[in-house]
Enzyme design. Structure first.
Site, PDB file in Angstrom:
ATOM      1  N   GLU A   7     -23.297   4.663   3.128  1.00  0.00           N
ATOM      2  CA  GLU A   7     -24.005   3.690   2.292  1.00  0.00           C
ATOM      3  C   GLU A   7     -25.478   4.054   2.152  1.00  0.00           C
ATOM      4  O   GLU A   7     -26.354   3.253   2.422  1.00  0.00           O
ATOM      5  CB  GLU A   7     -23.852   2.272   2.858  1.00  0.00           C
ATOM      6  CG  GLU A   7     -22.458   1.707   2.760  1.00  0.00           C
ATOM      7  CD  GLU A   7     -22.045   1.390   1.332  1.00  0.00           C
ATOM      8  OE1 GLU A   7     -22.937   1.065   0.513  1.00  0.00           O
ATOM      9  OE2 GLU A   7     -20.843   1.476   1.045  1.00  0.00           O
ATOM     10  N   ASP A   8     -25.725   5.281   1.757  1.00  0.00           N
ATOM     11  CA  ASP A   8     -27.078   5.720   1.425  1.00  0.00           C
ATOM     12  C   ASP A   8     -28.020   5.817   2.612  1.00  0.00           C
ATOM     13  O   ASP A   8     -29.219   5.969   2.420  1.00  0.00           O
ATOM     14  CB  ASP A   8     -27.731   4.792   0.392  1.00  0.00           C
ATOM     15  CG  ASP A   8     -27.139   4.998  -0.978  1.00  0.00           C
ATOM     16  OD1 ASP A   8     -26.778   6.145  -1.258  1.00  0.00           O
ATOM     17  OD2 ASP A   8     -27.038   4.035  -1.734  1.00  0.00           O
ATOM     18  N   ALA A   9     -27.517   5.682   3.823  1.00  0.00           N
ATOM     19  CA  ALA A   9     -28.425   5.804   4.957  1.00  0.00           C
ATOM     20  C   ALA A   9     -28.856   7.266   5.101  1.00  0.00           C
ATOM     21  O   ALA A   9     -28.160   8.174   4.662  1.00  0.00           O
ATOM     22  CB  ALA A   9     -27.740   5.330   6.231  1.00  0.00           C
TER      23      ALA A   9
END
Lengths: 332, 1134
Positions: B755-757
């Site tokens: 999730e885009d981390a």
């Protein structure tokens, strides 16, 4: 792709790195000390005070990697850990100044020092180096006319690492030579100042390891790569040969007097795999790397010689193994 | 025939032999040259300069005389008005020149005196007084009267000002305020639109005196005139008759004598007959009977007949912008006829309906015109106040003759203007205007956010309405407003930003233009009958919405005008364009039109030649020279639509092209200009970046260390992006950057990157990546009170027994203010201030009284300690001590801090990994950051992948690459550079796992990408509580982090627990952990008892205590208070 010798290889295909067929990795191999000693070689290729290139041949990647990791993060070195700021009227913030000072590489042999105990409040001569830095920027009284350069107008308008002064503690002056202690590079810019700005600092350097902070790492970087290999599978000549040559680093592919390409020395190939862009010569080469031939490159920051750093890393691994075995033996 | 064929052949051969037009090299250099003169915020400054230098004089002149009812001889006449240079009032009649920075620091207002020259009657003498102060004008920074204008960088530095600061804002009580550009429909123009199925033609007339709206609408198949001042709609024929066009034939001739018009008008004419209105007087008295009764009839005014009232109304209020002299309504009648004509046309041809969202129909109102409105209103009030003072005082007998100058209070105008700018409420009763949020505090989060704010355009449209029209991208926005830069959510499409080269016109005088038009063959309509006016060969000419006349050769007229404009004989911002459907030519010279410069193309050749560009490069040619030489001209939206504009040289068609675009990247604004390769991105991503660029921390100006802002975010080591754009250089973002170039490896790692981390390298952080400084300020004033007491500051207090300074006061200096350089922890005192009690007896004056001072310290709050950067002691405008303390924190990136690239790809730090665990490549490089490749497919931010390549090539080549929109370094070239240096052509390298030491099976796409650290950091968001404060009324935990509130178990969570059946957990969460209360309930009557005593039953026999939420008990009591008695039935249950 059958190659003549028995070296384990990785093949650099166009879109992925692939093991040779029937090669299940060295993890599965049964390790024997005899076999290892027979195969294992270290070749030092290049070395000076700051950089060393050497080959570890016939070793498992886990070991090579362990040495790399240890050099990066567990071989100790000295770095400024505490900055006592008595006065800082420059525009640089106290924390930032301290951080910058911390990153200055110090030439002090960490082997001659001990770690400072965690509960210690003050350092001793065995675990601490003290420096002071007292700089005041003033107007240059004898400034030349018509010059507006900062270096002509002001004195001390740039603070460099060389302006740190070592304050020997206890017996330190007799143990260490003045030349052996201090910043590795005299020209690291710490801060810029203007008249009225003043720094009055005392710096405390301690021994530490890279795991705690990157500034304690004795190397700028330590890494390895696998030995590249280029094999020609068919004859390449003429314009194709020059094209092939251009796809590799200079010196990798040679062209003989008849215009035929041959592999001269693949060691310094950058493995850019650009040969795969040309359909006409794509099939003429096999790119591979020898899986147990590690070309190490150790760049020291300057406190220790790179070979010493490697040996230190080996010692750390040895000590770790020893203490692990000791722990195991306790249970037996 | 043969002749024509030959000509055709000639043309064809010309076409064949024509060489393609060479691309002008470095054409983009016109853009910096343009910005050098115009600047990014020139619209604001130009408009303000026009106001303080020209318009203010006009306003004063328009209201130049003040008379008095009491003395017919008395008068005040304003001769001239001036706005001075900025100063501060230090005590009575003592002023001191000031600088913007001083005003910012001392919470003052950066303003200049407004002075007037007046002539007035004192006693019975005529007196002339020069330089009389009547008010103060807040000054726009970098306007003509500001101290910063025309200063060199060095001089600006001495004034503590950043040379890159755009100016264009005001400083009111230390706060930087921007008057946003307001977008609205243009005034004095006919707009035909469809309202609830009926066609109407609407004109909003606006003059200095009046603002009215006149409609011609279709009602039951008949045309009627509708106006606010009339209680009922007036049949159109009656309106014509009231204007003196009494014969039906004349009416029809004005409107048009074609069949459709005749047919459509017939019922209207009939209507008029039915009403038995034949003469002008009859018509006027009819209108007079429909007048709205004015509630506040001024008693003394002479009573006038309805006919006179109606005539006046027609002359001054209806279509107020069409001037009527001596009650000759002919021009106004023609105007009205055209309105009717438009409606008739629109009824049959839907295409004739105007688009209200079309930017040619919009005007942008800038600070200058808004302030002019406000100033005029205040000036009128000022004069009215003078008049009423004169009315009151003159009749009285006094020793000295009445001197009106002594009664001029400059506060009224000054405070009125200051209050308007500082609140943003623009209330002008005269025009029934009430607008909120006109001004905003200039956001100083980053340099770009401040710059972005200066180009913001605010639409008057309501935000809550769900109509797509005004929000959607209008084709006429092209080049004027940035297509990317708009917020998401409710203001989407309503708040816009100017593009890079947009200029907003200021109004220029109509008179020379009218004269020129007449000389170019425009005939006065007053001399022509309806038949001539409506002749098909004739074009009607409008100047700023007013009828100027008719022209028989409109093409010539337009040509003449354009020629004059290019020669510089009329203003460069006058636009002229035909409308063939309406057979009209419009000339505009009004303010607020959007326009932008274009290169003129003649006969297929751009007039700007390479030699000109070379001259520009050598610095002997400026943008103004291009304008003066007629090589470049400004086109507004309407004229743009009458032109044929080629985007690039290759598109130039020798037969049709009239103009050539200067640079295509200028269609983007300041914020969108930061994005490299935006033309490769999915468009919403550019929009996201526009919003995020404003939250990125970095540098805000060269003077950032001298500022004491309430909140300021700085990066310790900001970097200029490896991949620049032309806009970045033009806006000086490369000198005041907000971000760092991180070496990014696009690969998955550890699972903490979903999730885009992002994964960060510990060593990079240790070496200073993402390190930021956060400045906050604390402030207090020491007030003086009317009873001779004042606030005071005491030194640190000491513990009575040990004699040591108490912990809370540890950091205080002997003067009671925290010392610079000290570390402040939570709840420590920054300023040890004390206040006298509010109610003190002022009787015992003289001797110092014993006062019990109350402690009102300024304390530090925050989980993490700060350092004191500096302390400022000064005085503010009320002459009170002002103490400001600047606090500093240095923050290192941690898990949860937000980062974003310039492609709308934001992510939080998911994991920080030791360097040895990071993957590394053949060259020993290990990435600063690892980004998960899943971020790419759905986002389609191809621009980011190209940025990485170009950045990497820039590193190996030792130069910056450009990712300018619609241009920039080509991927092919960039990749070839990589190849040249022995890197993989596609940017993919061999990496080794840092953990196992083995080669990774995939090649890893890696290289530098410019990353911004956004202001959202976990440290400011982290929050947890076990016990804590409760709300007084409900005894439930407070809400929100700032109040140390609880975490709400909401309705949906409650539903889950109910569904699961965890009743005891529910009880615990909703009652025990919240507002459990043991209420006494009387078992006999079921009511609440108090202290084990039932007041209803007068007994304690049946009272038992029941555990319930306090809110429940509260509800019972509230119900009881309104005569509803809730009763509880108690039962033993065990």
């Amino acid at each position: 792709m059958p190659l003549k010798d028995e070296k384990p290889r990785l093949f650099l295909e166009e879109f992925r790195v692939k093991n040779a067929p029937n090669d299940y990795g060295m993890a599965d191999e049964k390790w024997s000390f005899k076999k290892f000693t027979k195969k294992f070689r270290i070749v030092i290729v290049r070395m000076d005070n700051f950089e060393m290139e050497f080959d570890l041949i016939g070793i498992q990647p886990a070991f090579a990697n362990a040495f790399r990791r240890l050099m990066l993060s567990e071989v100790p070195s000295m770095a400024i850990e505490k900055v006592m700021i008595r006065n800082n009227t420059s525009i640089i913030q106290d924390e930032v100044l301290a951080h910058r000072l911390g990153l200055i590489p110090l030439k002090a042999d960490p082997r001659l020092f001990e770690y400072r105990p965690e509960d210690a409040t003050a350092g001793t001569e065995f675990d601490t180096l003290e420096f002071t830095m007292k700089v005041k920027c003033t107007v240059n009284k004898s400034q030349p006319k018509d010059s507006y350069r900062a270096e002509d107008l002001y004195e001390n308008h740039s603070v460099y690492s060389s302006q740190m002064k070592w304050q020997p503690m206890g017996n330190q002056a007799s143990v260490h030579k003045e030349a052996d202690i201090g910043p590795v590079h005299p020209d690291i810019l710490v801060s810029k100042m203007r008249p009225g700005h003043e720094l009055d600092l005392s710096l405390v350097a301690v021994k530490g390891i890279g795991k705690d902070h990157a500034k304690f790492s004795p190397v700028a970087t330590a890494s390895y790569r696998l030995l590249p290999e280029v094999t020609l599978t068919r004859e390449v000549r003429g314009s194709e040969a020059t094209l092939l040559q251009s796809c590799f680093a200079p010196g990798v592919i040679g062209i003989d007097s008849e215009g035929r390409a041959y592999v001269r020395d693949a060691r310094y190939d950058t493995c850019s795999r650009n040969v795969y862009r040309y359909d006409e010569i794509k099939d003429a080469v096999v790119l591979s790397r020898v899986r147990d031939h590690f070309i190490f490159n150790v760049e020291s920051v300057g406190a220790l010689q790179p070979n010493v750093i490697f040996v230190e890393a080996v010692k750390i691994l040895r000590d770790k193994c020893k203490s692990f075995l000791d722990e195991l033996n306790k249970f037996n | 025939m043969g002749e024509i064929n030959k000509k055709q052949n000639d043309w064809d051969s010309a076409k064949v032999s024509r060489e393609p037009i060479k691309t002008l090299e470095d054409k983009w250099k016109l853009v910096p040259s343009f910005l050098q003169v115009k600047g990014l915020v020139k619209q604001h400054i130009d408009s303000f300069n026009y106001f303080i230098n020209v318009e203010i004089k006009k306003i004063v002149q328009a209201n130049e005389k003040v008379f008095c009812d009491a003395d017919p001889l008395f008068y005040i006449k304003y001769l001239n008005a001036y706005v001075g240079t900025p100063d501060l009032e230090e005590g009575y009649n003592v002023t001191k020149p000031t600088t913007p920075h001083e005003c910012r620091l001392r919470d003052m207002t950066y303003s200049a005196p407004i002075t007037v020259d007046i002539e007035y009657i004192r006693g019975n003498q005529r007196v002339i007084k020069n330089k009389q102060l009547i008010g103060r004008m807040p000054l726009m920074l970098r306007s003509s009267n500001c101290v910063l204008t025309n200063k060199s960088d060095f001089e600006l530095a001495q004034l503590n000002e950043c040379p890159h600061d755009p100016g264009g804002y005001f400083i009111i009580r230390g706060q930087e305020k921007v008057i946003l550009i307001q977008e609205q429909l243009s005034r004095n123009r006919m707009i035909v639109d469809e309202f609830k199925g009926a066609i109407q033609c609407q004109v909003t007339s606006s003059t200095h005196e009046k603002k009215t709206r006149t409609n011609v609408i279709v009602k039951n198949g008949k045309y009627v005139l509708r106006h606010n001042a009339l209680s009922d709609d007036i049949p159109i024929a009656v309106a014509f008759k009231a204007m003196g066009i009494c014969s039906d034939q004349e009416i029809m001739q004005l409107i048009g004598t074609d069949d459709t018009s005749m047919k459509k008008m017939a019922p209207c004419i009939m209507d008029c007959h039915n009403l038995k209105i034949f003469t002008q007087n009859q018509a006027l008295s009819y209108i007079g009977s429909k007048l709205k009764v004015k509630r506040f009839q001024s008693g003394t005014a002479k009573v006038r007949t309805p006919v006179d009232e109606a005539r006046d109304l027609l002359a001054t209020t209806i279509l107020a912008h069409v001037t009527v002299e001596n009650y000759n309504f002919y021009v106004k009648a023609i105007y009205l006829a055209i309105m009717v004509k438009r409606v008739i046309e629109a009824e049959t041809n839907k295409a004739a309906i105007d688009d209200p969202d079309y930017y040619g129909n919009k005007r942008l109102e800038l600070a200058g015109s808004l302030l002019a409105l406000m100033f005029e209103d205040l000036f009128k009030r000022f004069n009215w106040e003078l008049k009423s003072i004169a009315d009151k005082i003159i009749p009285k007998v006094k020793a000295a003759p009445f001197d009106v100058v002594k009664h001029m209070r400059p506060d009224l105008i000054a405070n009125g203007l200051f209050a308007a700018i500082s609140t943003g409420n623009w209330t002008i009763k005269r025009f029934k205007m009430e607008r909120h949020g006109v001004t905003q505090v200039l956001s100083r989060l980053s340099y770009i956010s401040a710059l972005g704010m200066m180009t913001r355009v605010n639409s008057q449209f309501e935000k809550t309405r769900k109509v797509s029209g005004p929000r959607s991208l209008q084709p006429s926005q092209w080049g004027m407003l940035c297509p990317s830069d708009t917020p998401e959510g409710e203001a989407c499409g309503l708040v816009k930003n100017l593009a890079l080269m947009t200029h907003i016109t200021t109004e220029c005088s109509e008179e020379p233009i009218a004269r020129l038009a007449r000389n170019a063959g425009v005939e006065d309509v007053r001399l022509l009958g309806g038949e001539e006016i409506n002749h098909p060969a004739v074009y009607m000419v409008f100047l700023n919405g007013n009828i100027l006349g008719v022209s028989r050769q409109y093409k010539r007229l337009i040509k003449v005008f354009r020629m004059f404009r290019r020669r510089g004989l009329i203003s460069a911002f006058v636009s002229i364009y035909p409308n063939h459907n309406q057979r009209t030519v419009y000339i505009c010279s009004d303010g607020g039109r959007l326009c932008r410069p274009y290169i003129i193309v003649e006969k297929g050749n751009p007039l700007v030649q390479q030699s000109h560009i070379n001259e520009l490069n050598r610095g002997i040619r400026k943008f103004q020279d291009f304008l003066n030489d007629g090589l470049i001209e400004y086109l507004d939206v309407n004229e743009e639509n009458d032109s044929h504009i080629a985007t690039v040289e290759q598109e130039v068609d020798p037969y049709v092209t009239t103009h050539l675009e200067i640079e295509p990247f200028t269609i983007l604004g300041v914020c969108a200009g930061l994005v490299p390769y935006p033309h490769h991105n999915q468009s919403p991503r550019n929009t996201y970046q526009c919003a995020m660029g404003k939250q990125a921390m970095g540098t805000i100006g060269y003077n950032q260390k001298n500022r004491i802002d309430t909140l300021m975010y700085n990066l310790v080591y900001p970097q200029c992006p490896m991949v620049k754009t032309r806009t970045i250089e033009l806006t000086n973002f490369d000198k005041l950057p907000a971000g760092q170039n991180a070496t990014v490896a696009v690969m998955s790692y550890s699972g903490y990157d979903i999730e885009d981390a992002l994964i960060l390298n510990r060593a990079s952080i240790d070496r200073g990546y993402g390190r930021c400084l956060i400045y906050k300020s604390a402030k207090t004033t020491m007030k003086r009170y009317s009873n001779q007491t004042s606030d005071r500051i005491l030194g640190p207090s000491r513990d009575a027994t040990t004699g040591k300074v108490i912990r809370a006061h540890e950091i205080l200096d002997t003067d009671g203010i925290a010392a610079p350089g000290e570390m402040v922890e939570n709840r420590q005192v920054l300023i040890n201030k004390q206040m006298p009690p509010a109610t003190l007896n002022p009787v015992t004056q003289g001797q110092p009284q014993q006062v019990d001072y109350k402690d009102v310290p300024v304390t530090y709050k925050g989980p993490v300690e700060s350092y004191i950067e500096k302390v400022m002691v000064s005085s503010n405008s009320e002459d009170a001590f002002l103490i400001k303390i600047l606090l500093r924190q240095t923050r290192v990136p941690e898990i949860g801090d937000k980062f974003s690239s310039r492609h709308g790809q934001k992510g939080v730090t998911g994991l920080i990994v030791q360097q040895e665990d990071m993957p590394f490549n053949d060259r020993g490089i290990c990435p600063d950051m690892i980004m998960n490749p899943h971020g790419f497919p759905s986002r389609m931010t191809v621009g980011k992948t190209i940025e990485l390549l170009a950045g990497k090539a820039g590193l190996v080549e030792g130069k910056f690459h450009y990712g300018t929109a619609f241009g920039g370094s080509k991927v092919r070239d960039v990749c070839q550079e990589l190849e040249k240096h022995g890197y993989n052509y596609h940017g993919k390298d061999i990496f080794y796992s840092g953990i196992t030491g083995e080669t990774l099976e995939a090649y890893i796409y890696s290289g530098p990408v410019y990353y911004q650290k956004l202001k959202h950091m976990v440290q400011d968001k982290m929050h947890a509580r076990a016990r804590g404060p409760r709300a007084v009324l409900t005894r439930q935990p407070t809400e929100g982090r700032s109040r140390d509130g609880g975490l709400r178990l909401g309705e949906m969570e409650r539903d889950c627990l109910i569904g699961y059946g965890a009743s005891m957990l529910l009880m615990e969460r909703l009652m025990l952990a919240s507002d459990a209360f043991s209420a006494d309930i009387c078992g006999a009557c079921g009511r609440l008892a108090s202290r084990a005593w039932c007041h209803a039953c007068h007994s304690s026999a049946a009272v038992s205590s029941v555990e319930m939420p306090y809110a429940c008990k509260l509800l019972f009591q509230e119900l009881a208070s309104m005569n509803i008695i809730p009763k509880l039935t108690l039962k033993k249950y065990c």
